[in-house]
Design a protein around this motif. Structure first.
Motif, PDB file in Angstrom:
ATOM      1  N   SER A 131      25.412  37.686  28.922  1.00 14.02           N
ATOM      2  CA  SER A 131      27.511  36.646  29.906  1.00 14.02           C
ATOM      3  C   SER A 131      27.387  37.798  31.032  1.00 14.02           C
ATOM      4  O   SER A 131      28.334  37.096  31.617  1.00 14.02           O
ATOM      5  N   ASN A 135      27.857  36.288  34.362  1.00 10.27           N
ATOM      6  CA  ASN A 135      29.440  36.223  34.852  1.00 10.27           C
ATOM      7  C   ASN A 135      29.850  37.132  35.797  1.00 10.27           C
ATOM      8  O   ASN A 135      30.947  36.899  36.387  1.00 10.27           O
ATOM      9  N   GLU A 137      30.666  39.637  38.979  1.00  8.96           N
ATOM     10  CA  GLU A 137      31.049  39.270  40.284  1.00  8.96           C
ATOM     11  C   GLU A 137      31.712  40.230  40.859  1.00  8.96           C
ATOM     12  O   GLU A 137      32.790  40.876  40.429  1.00  8.96           O
ATOM     13  N   THR A 143      35.428  40.258  35.394  1.00 10.11           N
ATOM     14  CA  THR A 143      34.103  40.427  35.072  1.00 10.11           C
ATOM     15  C   THR A 143      33.301  41.930  35.088  1.00 10.11           C
ATOM     16  O   THR A 143      32.978  41.747  34.259  1.00 10.11           O
TER      17      THR A 143
END
Length: 226
Positions: A131, A135, A137, A143
């Motif tokens: 996860s 996600n 970036e 993140t």
């Protein structure tokens, strides 16, 4: 006498990619090769007799059947379904000339057998790790889970998610496709991007992240010059 913007010598994959991209962008290209086949060092050789001739060995045994039934890649290599080469094939519309097969599965082979390396708790931790990867970036610190990707090693990322040694081994070699463990002491950004690419490629066809040209990798150079 015809005039050309660009002359490309050789039909190896990189030469054919450059030729195709320049043609798509409006350049008039003359593409030449002294070989009687496309592909250079990444060619697919058929019939089988041509392969034996190339390596100067005696003719193949009759037990190998008809030579025309063989199509041997000099450099066999799977393509990631969401990788840059596949995106380039789509951009240049080369996919009109090619047929691909989805590899039916990929497995971890260790200790003489196929492995199921994750217990229940490993799966929970790995799910949290994936996860984070999906996600992630680079330019969005929210993140990063308080880990600076330009300072944190991949080993530290694995420790952050408390992943076991077997899970780390599978992740580093089967997903990120590293050939050794040097990546563990390197900054994590490259490996995170590799795992993300693997996951995005897997999501495209579900069975496997890998594609292979139905008639061999030699079809790729041919597709770019058509």
């Amino acid at each position: 006498m015809p005039e050309f913007d660009v002359i490309v010598l050789g039909t190896g994959l990189k030469e054919c990619v450059l030729s195709g991209l320049m043609s798509v962008n409006g350049k008039k290209v003359l593409h030449m090769d002294s070989n009687p086949y496309y592909g250079g060092e990444s060619a697919s050789i058929s019939p089988l007799e041509e392969l034996y001739k190339r390596f100067q060995v005696s003719a193949p045994s009759t037990s190998m059947g008809c030579g025309k039934d063989w199509n041997v890649d000099l450099i066999p290599k799977f393509l990631l379904a969401n990788g840059p080469l596949v995106k380039m094939l789509l951009y240049t519309e080369v996919t009109r000339y090619l047929d691909f097969k989805v590899i039916e599965g990929s497995f971890v082979y260790k200790g003489g057998k196929l492995q199921n390396l994750m217990g229940m708790f490993d799966k929970r931790r790995f799910r949290k790790f994936m996860s984070f990867v999906l996600n992630f970036e680079e330019k969005d610190p929210r993140t990063h889970h308080d880990m600076d990707p330009h300072r944190t090693t991949m080993r530290d990322v694995f420790r952050h998610f408390d992943l076991g040694d077997d899970v780390v081994e599978v992740t580093g070699h089967a997903l990120a496709l590293h050939v050794n463990d040097d990546y563990l002491e390197q900054l994590c950004l490259m490996t995170i991007n590799r795992i993300k690419l693997y996951s995005e490629s897997l999501a495209r066809y579900s069975l496997s992240p890998f594609l292979y040209p139905l008639f061999g990798l030699g079809e790729l150079p041919q597709g770019f010059v058509r």
